[in-house]
Scaffold this motif. Structure first.
Motif, PDB file in Angstrom:
ATOM      1  N   LEU A   5       5.913   7.702  -6.600  1.00 48.12           N
ATOM      2  CA  LEU A   5       5.914   7.305  -5.197  1.00 48.12           C
ATOM      3  C   LEU A   5       5.357   5.887  -5.084  1.00 48.12           C
ATOM      4  N   LEU A   6       6.000   5.035  -4.291  1.00 44.86           N
ATOM      5  CA  LEU A   6       5.541   3.658  -4.100  1.00 44.86           C
ATOM      6  C   LEU A   6       5.373   3.376  -2.612  1.00 44.86           C
ATOM      7  N   SER A   7       4.199   2.877  -2.228  1.00 47.32           N
ATOM      8  CA  SER A   7       3.984   2.542  -0.823  1.00 47.32           C
ATOM      9  C   SER A   7       3.065   1.336  -0.680  1.00 47.32           C
ATOM     10  N   ILE A   8       3.362   0.511   0.316  1.00 43.79           N
ATOM     11  CA  ILE A   8       2.546  -0.649   0.655  1.00 43.79           C
ATOM     12  C   ILE A   8       2.301  -0.616   2.155  1.00 43.79           C
ATOM     13  N   GLY A   9       1.067  -0.951   2.573  1.00 44.86           N
ATOM     14  CA  GLY A   9       0.774  -1.008   3.999  1.00 44.86           C
ATOM     15  C   GLY A   9      -0.629  -0.524   4.287  1.00 44.86           C
TER      16      GLY A   9
END
Length: 418
Positions: A5-9
């Protein structure tokens, strides 16, 4: 299966991925997650293998330009300058983030990837491995057009023709910036064409997008392509080992016969948190309503001498407190909006940025609260009037309770993931 899983923010961007990771881990998959370093503790709390992204992304939001944009400080020209300043620093940082995403993918060697729309390397990997990647979006009006609402980059609708244009423009810009940022990686992936047109075609015709939003709050348009799907809202239990303080329990007991408000701006900061706090306190005192105020990321400031009928907290699980209050004043993040309505609370949204303007309008359209003012236009006068309306009109809470029951019965379309 190995799933990454990849997330930015901000935290609101992390929670949907943590919830999906928790679900997949429980089914026996090996799950890794790529997030900013500040969220390492949350990932490890769930039990996910953690890969770190630079802390500097979130630190940008604490700069003068970041606070100015979220607080809508100054006129249009000043905000444009703040946006360019933030974009310039963000572009420099994006190179580092892309390298870190690639390193994490190479280290984990996933069978499948789920990525946030802001994670450009997830899109590259999806183009390289058709059928093995998907976007997870906590916001419905991001990639695929919604006739009655503009793209999240535009805070106001000017009709369906304008709304449709905003998606074409924004997706075109996304593809253009993606092509520019991914240019240094072309030599590593000679089989891929990473031009603007190729990326845009992938986004429009091939990229699978799962919208993690409740169909009770947003029904999937029948004109969306088959690769786009609203799959429902998913949240993980957050109470865990947390226990309420004696002061919190006493406050709830003392005001059990009154409508208690909960005030939080979550991960949002603003240009002048002291003034924002003063405005909110003044409105609460004028109405004489008890309130719990969550300082959280710094959008509010705990006063040295808290006024009566208020309790100040630093962090509190929403799934514990929301069932115990009448209504919530919040920033309108997707997760907060879903949780507020799921637990039958009336809502007053004070939007700061991006999708929060959509959720503000959506809450008003659903009849769970009045349309709130943007943070820049929050005053003692308009907040007092809106809180009076929120507390005085019983239909807001009744509508929220009805929708909340429907959300609890709705479920999550697990089969859409893999």
């Amino acid at each position: 299966m190995k799933i990454l899983l990849l997330s930015i923010g901000t935290r609101g961007d992390m929670e949907p991925f943590l919830a999906v990771g928790d679900l997949l881990l429980g089914e026996g998959h090996e799950v890794g997650i790529v997030m900013p370093e500040q969220f390492r503790g949350l990932a490890e709390e769930v039990g996910l293998q953690f890969f770190s992204l630079s802390e500097k992304f979130l630190e940008l939001l604490e700069t003068s330009a970041g606070r100015g944009i979220m607080g809508q400080r100054g006129g249009k020209l000043r905000r444009i300058g703040q946006l360019f300043s933030l974009a310039r620093h963000s572009m420099q940082l994006q190179k580092t983030l892309l390298i870190q995403q690639e390193e994490a993918i190479n280290a984990f060697q996933p069978d499948h990837i789920f990525y946030h729309p802001k994670c450009l390397f997830g899109r590259l990997w999806g183009m390289l491995h058709p059928g093995r990647a998907a976007v997870l979006s906590p916001i419905p009006n991001w990639l695929h057009p919604v006739r009655q609402y503009p793209h999240i980059a535009f805070p106001q609708s000017w009709g369906q023709r304008f709304n449709r244009w905003t998606y074409g423009f924004s997706n075109g810009m996304t593809a253009l910036m993606g092509a520019r940022m991914l240019k240094p990686f072309r030599a590593n992936y000679p089989a891929l064409t990473l031009s603007r047109s190729a990326i845009l075609q992938h986004m429009k015709q091939e990229e699978r997008v799962l919208y993690l939003v409740s169909e009770v709050l947003f029904s999937q348009p029948d004109y969306w392509p088959p690769q786009a799907k609203v799959v429902g809202y998913l949240e993980r239990p957050k109470t865990g080992q947390w226990t309420p303080s004696d002061a919190l329990l006493e406050f709830l007991e003392n005001h059990r016969e009154e409508p208690i408000l909960f005030v939080t701006f979550g991960s949002m900061v603003n240009a002048d948190p002291v003034r924002t706090t003063e405005v909110i306190i003044a409105a609460l005192q004028k109405l004489g309503v008890p309130a719990i105020l969550n300082v959280a990321a710094g959008g509010l400031v705990r006063p040295d001498d808290p006024p009566p009928n208020t309790l100040w907290v630093d962090d509190i699980p929403y799934d514990w407190i929301f069932p115990r209050v009448f209504g919530v004043v919040h920033h309108g993040g997707s997760g907060t909006t879903h949780t507020t309505i799921k637990h039958g609370c009336a809502s007053l949204v004070v939007p700061h940025i991006i999708d929060q303007f959509f959720w503000n309008q959506r809450c008003a359209d659903l009849g769970v609260g009045p349309l709130g003012p943007p943070i820049k236009r929050l005053t003692e006068e308009n907040l007092t009037a809106l809180l009076g309306l929120l507390l005085g009109d019983s239909t807001f809470r009744a509508n929220a309770q009805l929708l909340g029951r429907q959300m609890k019965e709705e479920g999550f379309q697990r089969e859409a993931l893999l």
